[in-house]
Enzyme design. Structure first.
Site, PDB file in Angstrom:
ATOM      1  N   ASP A   1       9.688   2.472 -15.312  1.00  0.00           N
ATOM      2  CA  ASP A   1       9.701   3.872 -15.737  1.00  0.00           C
ATOM      3  C   ASP A   1      11.130   4.390 -15.871  1.00  0.00           C
ATOM      4  OD1 ASP A   1       7.108   4.843 -16.138  1.00  0.00           O
ATOM      5  OD2 ASP A   1       6.767   5.193 -14.000  1.00  0.00           O
TER       6      ASP A   1
ATOM      7  N   GLU B   1      -2.877   8.377 -19.547  1.00  0.00           N
ATOM      8  CA  GLU B   1      -3.262   8.718 -18.180  1.00  0.00           C
ATOM      9  C   GLU B   1      -4.177   9.939 -18.203  1.00  0.00           C
ATOM     10  OE1 GLU B   1      -0.039   8.936 -15.365  1.00  0.00           O
ATOM     11  OE2 GLU B   1      -1.235  10.008 -13.886  1.00  0.00           O
TER      12      GLU B   1
ATOM     13  N   ASP C   1       7.768   5.188 -11.372  1.00  0.00           N
ATOM     14  CA  ASP C   1       8.450   6.272 -10.653  1.00  0.00           C
ATOM     15  C   ASP C   1       7.506   6.834  -9.582  1.00  0.00           C
ATOM     16  OD1 ASP C   1       6.705   7.494 -12.413  1.00  0.00           O
ATOM     17  OD2 ASP C   1       8.133   9.008 -13.112  1.00  0.00           O
ATOM     18  N   SER C   2       6.254   6.334  -9.549  1.00  0.00           N
ATOM     19  CA  SER C   2       5.334   6.651  -8.447  1.00  0.00           C
ATOM     20  C   SER C   2       5.900   6.150  -7.123  1.00  0.00           C
ATOM     21  CB  SER C   2       3.956   6.046  -8.704  1.00  0.00           C
ATOM     22  OG  SER C   2       4.058   4.659  -8.989  1.00  0.00           O
TER      23      SER C   2
ATOM     24  N   GLU D   1       7.658   9.003 -20.601  1.00  0.00           N
ATOM     25  CA  GLU D   1       6.561   9.964 -20.729  1.00  0.00           C
ATOM     26  C   GLU D   1       6.839  10.954 -21.847  1.00  0.00           C
ATOM     27  OE1 GLU D   1       5.707  11.915 -17.015  1.00  0.00           O
ATOM     28  OE2 GLU D   1       5.528  10.027 -15.909  1.00  0.00           O
TER      29      GLU D   1
ATOM     30  N   LYS E   1       9.343   2.372 -19.796  1.00  0.00           N
ATOM     31  CA  LYS E   1       8.268   3.293 -20.148  1.00  0.00           C
ATOM     32  C   LYS E   1       8.820   4.708 -20.063  1.00  0.00           C
ATOM     33  CE  LYS E   1       4.514   3.881 -17.314  1.00  0.00           C
ATOM     34  NZ  LYS E   1       4.643   5.300 -16.923  1.00  0.00           N
TER      35      LYS E   1
HETATM   36  N1  LIG Z   1      -0.322   6.975  -5.429  1.00  0.00           N
HETATM   37  C1  LIG Z   1      -0.196   7.362  -6.705  1.00  0.00           C
HETATM   38  N2  LIG Z   1      -1.178   7.031  -7.558  1.00  0.00           N
HETATM   39  C2  LIG Z   1      -1.106   7.381  -8.874  1.00  0.00           C
HETATM   40  O1  LIG Z   1      -2.035   7.042  -9.623  1.00  0.00           O
HETATM   41  C3  LIG Z   1       0.042   8.102  -9.300  1.00  0.00           C
HETATM   42  C4  LIG Z   1       1.037   8.434  -8.374  1.00  0.00           C
HETATM   43  N3  LIG Z   1       0.895   8.053  -7.070  1.00  0.00           N
HETATM   44  N4  LIG Z   1       2.153   9.113  -8.731  1.00  0.00           N
HETATM   45  C5  LIG Z   1       2.424   9.343 -10.117  1.00  0.00           C
HETATM   46  C6  LIG Z   1       1.196   9.556 -10.878  1.00  0.00           C
HETATM   47  C7  LIG Z   1       0.463  10.826 -10.535  1.00  0.00           C
HETATM   48  N5  LIG Z   1      -0.913  10.436 -10.747  1.00  0.00           N
HETATM   49  C8  LIG Z   1      -2.002  11.140 -10.307  1.00  0.00           C
HETATM   50  C9  LIG Z   1      -2.154  11.422  -8.980  1.00  0.00           C
HETATM   51  C10 LIG Z   1      -3.246  12.131  -8.524  1.00  0.00           C
HETATM   52  C11 LIG Z   1      -4.192  12.573  -9.407  1.00  0.00           C
HETATM   53  C12 LIG Z   1      -5.352  13.362  -8.910  1.00  0.00           C
HETATM   54  O2  LIG Z   1      -5.339  13.799  -7.781  1.00  0.00           O
HETATM   55  N6  LIG Z   1      -6.387  13.573  -9.713  1.00  0.00           N
HETATM   56  C13 LIG Z   1      -7.586  14.277  -9.294  1.00  0.00           C
HETATM   57  C14 LIG Z   1      -7.715  15.591  -9.985  1.00  0.00           C
HETATM   58  C15 LIG Z   1      -8.006  15.500 -11.465  1.00  0.00           C
HETATM   59  C16 LIG Z   1      -8.383  16.842 -12.078  1.00  0.00           C
HETATM   60  O3  LIG Z   1      -8.383  17.833 -11.386  1.00  0.00           O
HETATM   61  O4  LIG Z   1      -8.721  16.826 -13.263  1.00  0.00           O
HETATM   62  C17 LIG Z   1      -8.802  13.373  -9.512  1.00  0.00           C
HETATM   63  O5  LIG Z   1      -9.823  13.604  -8.849  1.00  0.00           O
HETATM   64  O6  LIG Z   1      -8.720  12.433 -10.308  1.00  0.00           O
HETATM   65  C18 LIG Z   1      -4.040  12.265 -10.745  1.00  0.00           C
HETATM   66  C19 LIG Z   1      -2.943  11.545 -11.194  1.00  0.00           C
HETATM   67  C20 LIG Z   1      -0.977   9.106 -11.210  1.00  0.00           C
HETATM   68  N7  LIG Z   1       0.188   8.522 -10.617  1.00  0.00           N
HETATM   69  C1  LIG Z   2       0.569   5.739 -12.845  1.00  0.00           C
HETATM   70  C2  LIG Z   2       1.475   4.839 -13.630  1.00  0.00           C
HETATM   71  C3  LIG Z   2       1.049   4.726 -15.052  1.00  0.00           C
HETATM   72  C4  LIG Z   2       2.896   5.286 -13.535  1.00  0.00           C
HETATM   73  O1  LIG Z   2       3.506   5.802 -14.434  1.00  0.00           O
HETATM   74  C5  LIG Z   2       3.555   5.107 -12.234  1.00  0.00           C
HETATM   75  O2  LIG Z   2       3.038   4.390 -11.366  1.00  0.00           O
HETATM   76  O3  LIG Z   2       4.642   5.690 -12.062  1.00  0.00           O
HETATM   77 MG   LIG Z   3       5.231   6.788 -13.772  1.00  0.00          MG
END
Ligand SMILES: Nc1nc(=O)c2c([nH]1)NC[C@@H]1CN(c3ccc(C(=O)N[C@@H](CCC(=O)O)C(=O)O)cc3)CN21
Ligand SMILES: CC(C)C(=O)C(=O)O
Ligand SMILES: [Mg+2]
Length: 266
Positions: free
Chosen positions: A84, A182, A45-46, A116, A114
């Site tokens: 998803d 995740e 769903d990303s 959540e 999948k």
């Molecule tokens: N392009 C993309 N990549 C992804 O991995 C992803 C998506 N979209 N969309 C759905 C989810 C959302 N996800 C994400 C997206 C961003 C962060 C992120 O910005 N994390 C930061 C902050 C973590 C924190 O503050 O603890 C990092 O630095 O990892 C985390 C999960 C994983 N998935």
């Molecule tokens: C980040 C992965 C695990 C996901 O659920 C997605 O791409 O939607």
């Molecule tokens: Mg997803």
């Protein structure tokens, strides 16, 4: 090569081998990833973020997921294709979950879904498995509940690690064929993996899981801006694409494209 099946993923866990999972949303990329031997393709769903430009995964619909699912299954010969269940398509009841999963399998051609969430979804997982739908569970940071979780943050730190283990065990007992984690601490993911018979998959969960997953636009460097800590950039496609498109643009403007060989004679 024969299709990757659930028992191949279970064998990887049993025998201490790894497998790789990558998102895909279209037939050409799915075909490339499949030909590289990626075991599992995730119609994530990303797509809401990477394809549609939304800032979260919440708005994507079942109808949109079916389009991406069809596109991926038409390009995947060997990989197991997991899709998803989008936000709002399963939470209401086990019956709603089964109806949504059946649509993704029947119209999208996917092999598994999948969803959540933790223990609360045990009845949903049971109903899906009873209906013949293989289920991958997704715990830890669950982006569809970002508002309930208070933002994008690591889950299962300290005491909460035991909560992850309890959720994972309940989902396995309900029949999930794998549990994806995740953004959880490496130690918590190890504990979960050791507590389960089924394989685990990680994204930002360290190296102890059987499988790893990344979003393809992240790992190939297509996106702009800063990526999450768990992303490793294996290529810089954004620069490659921008270079090629700029060359095309200037060649059209200066008349060097098309050349004689791109045209047709009498
Ligand atoms: N392009 C993309 N990549 C992804 O991995 C992803 C998506 N979209 N969309 C759905 C989810 C959302 N996800 C994400 C997206 C961003 C962060 C992120 O910005 N994390 C930061 C902050 C973590 C924190 O503050 O603890 C990092 O630095 O990892 C985390 C999960 C994983 N998935
Ligand atoms: C980040 C992965 C695990 C996901 O659920 C997605 O791409 O939607
Ligand atoms: Mg997803």
């Amino acid at each position: 090569m024969a299709r990757v099946r659930l028992h191949h993923l279970q064998a990887a866990k049993n025998e201490g081998r790894k497998f790789a999972m990558l998102t895909a949303y279209d037939t050409m990329m799915a075909g490339i990833f499949d030909s590289c031997g990626i075991e599992v393709l995730l119609v994530g769903d990303s797509a809401a973020n990477t394809v549609m430009g939304y800032s979260s995964t919440l708005p994507i619909t079942m109808e949109e997921m079916v389009v991406f699912a069809k596109s991926v299954t038409s390009g995947a010969r060997r990989a197991l294709v997991v899709c998803d269940l989008p936000f709002g398509s399963y939470e209401v009841s086990p019956e709603q979950a089964v109806a949504s999963a059946v649509k993704l399998m029947k119209e999208g051609g996917v092999h598994a879904v999948k969803l959540e969430g933790g223990q609360y979804f045990v009845p949903h997982v049971r109903a899906l498995v009873a209906a013949g739908v293989p289920v991958m569970a997704h715990i830890g940071f669950t982006p569809q509940s970002e508002h309930a979780l208070g933002g994008y943050r690591v889950q299962g730190r300290g005491e909460a690690g035991q909560g992850l283990v309890a959720d994972a065990r309940a989902l396995e007992a309900a029949g999930a064929f794998a549990v994806l984690m995740e953004m959880v601490p490496t130690e918590a993911a190890l504990l979960v993996d050791e507590s389960l018979s089924v394989p685990t998959v990680g994204i930002g969960a360290g190296g102890a899981t059987t499988g790893q997953v990344l979003v393809w636009q992240d790992m190939l460097g297509l996106g702009s801006g800063k990526s999450a800590r768990f992303v490793k950039k294996y290529a810089d496609l954004r620069t490659v694409v921008a270079g090629a498109v700029s060359a095309y643009h200037s060649e059209v403007l200066d008349g060097s494209f098309p050349a004689t060989e791109h045209g047709f004679g009498q």
